[in-house]
Design an enzyme around this catalytic site. Structure first.
Site, PDB file in Angstrom:
ATOM      1  N   GLN A  98       0.843  -1.201   0.000  1.00  0.00           N
ATOM      2  CA  GLN A  98       0.000   0.000   0.000  1.00  0.00           C
ATOM      3  C   GLN A  98       0.874   1.245   0.000  1.00  0.00           C
ATOM      4  O   GLN A  98       1.740   1.403   0.870  1.00  0.00           O
ATOM      5  CB  GLN A  98      -0.926   0.013   1.229  1.00  0.00           C
ATOM      6  CG  GLN A  98      -1.873   1.201   1.230  1.00  0.00           C
ATOM      7  CD  GLN A  98      -2.885   1.179   2.378  1.00  0.00           C
ATOM      8  OE1 GLN A  98      -2.838   0.299   3.227  1.00  0.00           O
ATOM      9  NE2 GLN A  98      -3.788   2.145   2.385  1.00  0.00           N
ATOM     10  N   HIS A 104      -8.370   1.929  -0.970  1.00  0.00           N
ATOM     11  CA  HIS A 104      -8.792   1.879  -2.372  1.00  0.00           C
ATOM     12  C   HIS A 104      -8.782   0.447  -2.848  1.00  0.00           C
ATOM     13  O   HIS A 104      -7.899  -0.335  -2.498  1.00  0.00           O
ATOM     14  CB  HIS A 104      -7.882   2.746  -3.254  1.00  0.00           C
ATOM     15  CG  HIS A 104      -6.420   2.509  -3.049  1.00  0.00           C
ATOM     16  ND1 HIS A 104      -5.742   3.016  -1.958  1.00  0.00           N
ATOM     17  CD2 HIS A 104      -5.518   1.810  -3.763  1.00  0.00           C
ATOM     18  CE1 HIS A 104      -4.470   2.637  -2.026  1.00  0.00           C
ATOM     19  NE2 HIS A 104      -4.311   1.893  -3.099  1.00  0.00           N
ATOM     20  N   HIS A 106      -8.384  -1.772  -6.109  1.00  0.00           N
ATOM     21  CA  HIS A 106      -7.965  -1.797  -7.510  1.00  0.00           C
ATOM     22  C   HIS A 106      -8.985  -2.640  -8.284  1.00  0.00           C
ATOM     23  O   HIS A 106      -9.235  -3.801  -7.920  1.00  0.00           O
ATOM     24  CB  HIS A 106      -6.588  -2.440  -7.655  1.00  0.00           C
ATOM     25  CG  HIS A 106      -5.477  -1.651  -7.037  1.00  0.00           C
ATOM     26  ND1 HIS A 106      -4.673  -0.795  -7.769  1.00  0.00           N
ATOM     27  CD2 HIS A 106      -5.029  -1.589  -5.754  1.00  0.00           C
ATOM     28  CE1 HIS A 106      -3.781  -0.241  -6.951  1.00  0.00           C
ATOM     29  NE2 HIS A 106      -3.971  -0.701  -5.727  1.00  0.00           N
TER      30      HIS A 106
HETATM   31  P1  5GP Z   1      -1.355   1.225  -3.827  1.00  0.00           P
HETATM   32  O1  5GP Z   1       0.062   0.979  -4.263  1.00  0.00           O
HETATM   33  O2  5GP Z   1      -1.450   2.133  -2.625  1.00  0.00           O
HETATM   34  O3  5GP Z   1      -2.166  -0.032  -3.652  1.00  0.00           O
HETATM   35  O4  5GP Z   1      -2.078   1.946  -5.022  1.00  0.00           O
HETATM   36  C1  5GP Z   1      -1.957   3.298  -5.265  1.00  0.00           C
HETATM   37  C2  5GP Z   1      -2.337   3.495  -6.707  1.00  0.00           C
HETATM   38  O5  5GP Z   1      -2.549   4.876  -6.899  1.00  0.00           O
HETATM   39  C3  5GP Z   1      -1.251   3.059  -7.692  1.00  0.00           C
HETATM   40  O6  5GP Z   1      -1.755   2.050  -8.554  1.00  0.00           O
HETATM   41  C4  5GP Z   1      -0.894   4.345  -8.431  1.00  0.00           C
HETATM   42  O7  5GP Z   1      -0.668   4.125  -9.803  1.00  0.00           O
HETATM   43  C5  5GP Z   1      -2.105   5.214  -8.191  1.00  0.00           C
HETATM   44  N1  5GP Z   1      -1.824   6.642  -8.157  1.00  0.00           N
HETATM   45  C6  5GP Z   1      -0.775   7.266  -7.552  1.00  0.00           C
HETATM   46  N2  5GP Z   1      -0.864   8.600  -7.694  1.00  0.00           N
HETATM   47  C7  5GP Z   1      -2.019   8.826  -8.396  1.00  0.00           C
HETATM   48  C8  5GP Z   1      -2.658  10.021  -8.856  1.00  0.00           C
HETATM   49  O8  5GP Z   1      -2.214  11.136  -8.642  1.00  0.00           O
HETATM   50  N3  5GP Z   1      -3.811   9.867  -9.558  1.00  0.00           N
HETATM   51  C9  5GP Z   1      -4.351   8.631  -9.822  1.00  0.00           C
HETATM   52  N4  5GP Z   1      -5.488   8.591 -10.525  1.00  0.00           N
HETATM   53  N5  5GP Z   1      -3.766   7.486  -9.395  1.00  0.00           N
HETATM   54  C10 5GP Z   1      -2.622   7.581  -8.693  1.00  0.00           C
END
Ligand code: 5GP
Ligand code: ZN
Length: 115
Positions: A98, A104, A106
């Site tokens: 994360q 969130h 996916h």
């Molecule tokens: P995590 O790694 O926390 O599970 O997922 C975070 C997600 O947020 C990643 O897939 C990354 O590509 C996406 N993300 C990061 N910064 C932004 C942003 O500014 N806008 C959008 N739409 N997605 C983002």
């Protein structure tokens, strides 16, 4: 990890203070395109209310978390994946991958993209 509001990227998107390509919205949930898509369709489904992580969610958060999954079903059906299926996943905490500490889901459909 508990930052919200102005300090939280996804709270800013919910408040329309940061840009995102929004694909779904209801009273409790927002979904928008992931900026670095890892599938042909890669959305992030978030509760509008700030919840940092599954690691710290509380019993009172259960309904809106369930609503995120209902949103996934609605989005999947609307995009023609209601029978073919898709992936819904949540990264939880540092070792769970994360990076953004606003819960969130996916939503990935139509095959993987990139590495
Ligand atoms: P995590 O790694 O926390 O599970 O997922 C975070 C997600 O947020 C990643 O897939 C990354 O590509 C996406 N993300 C990061 N910064 C932004 C942003 O500014 N806008 C959008 N739409 N997605 C983002
Ligand atoms: Zn937030």
């Amino acid at each position: 990890m508990t930052t919200a509001g102005a300090d939280c990227l996804f709270c800013r998107i919910v408040a329309r203070r940061s840009d995102a390509e929004i694909e779904y919205e209801d009273d409790h949930v927002l979904a928008f395109k992931d900026i670095y898509p890892k599938a042909a369709i890669h959305l992030l489904i978030v509760p509008k209310r700030h919840i940092a992580s599954i690691l710290t969610m509380e019993t009172g958060d259960a309904e809106v978390i369930g609503r995120c999954l209902l949103a996934a079903r609605t989005i999947g059906a609307a995009k023609g994946f209601g029978e073919r299926g898709y992936r819904v996943s949540v990264n939880c905490g540092p070792e769970g991958g994360q990076h953004v500490y606003h819960v969130h889901f996916h939503f990935m459909a139509g095959g993987r993209r990139g590495a």
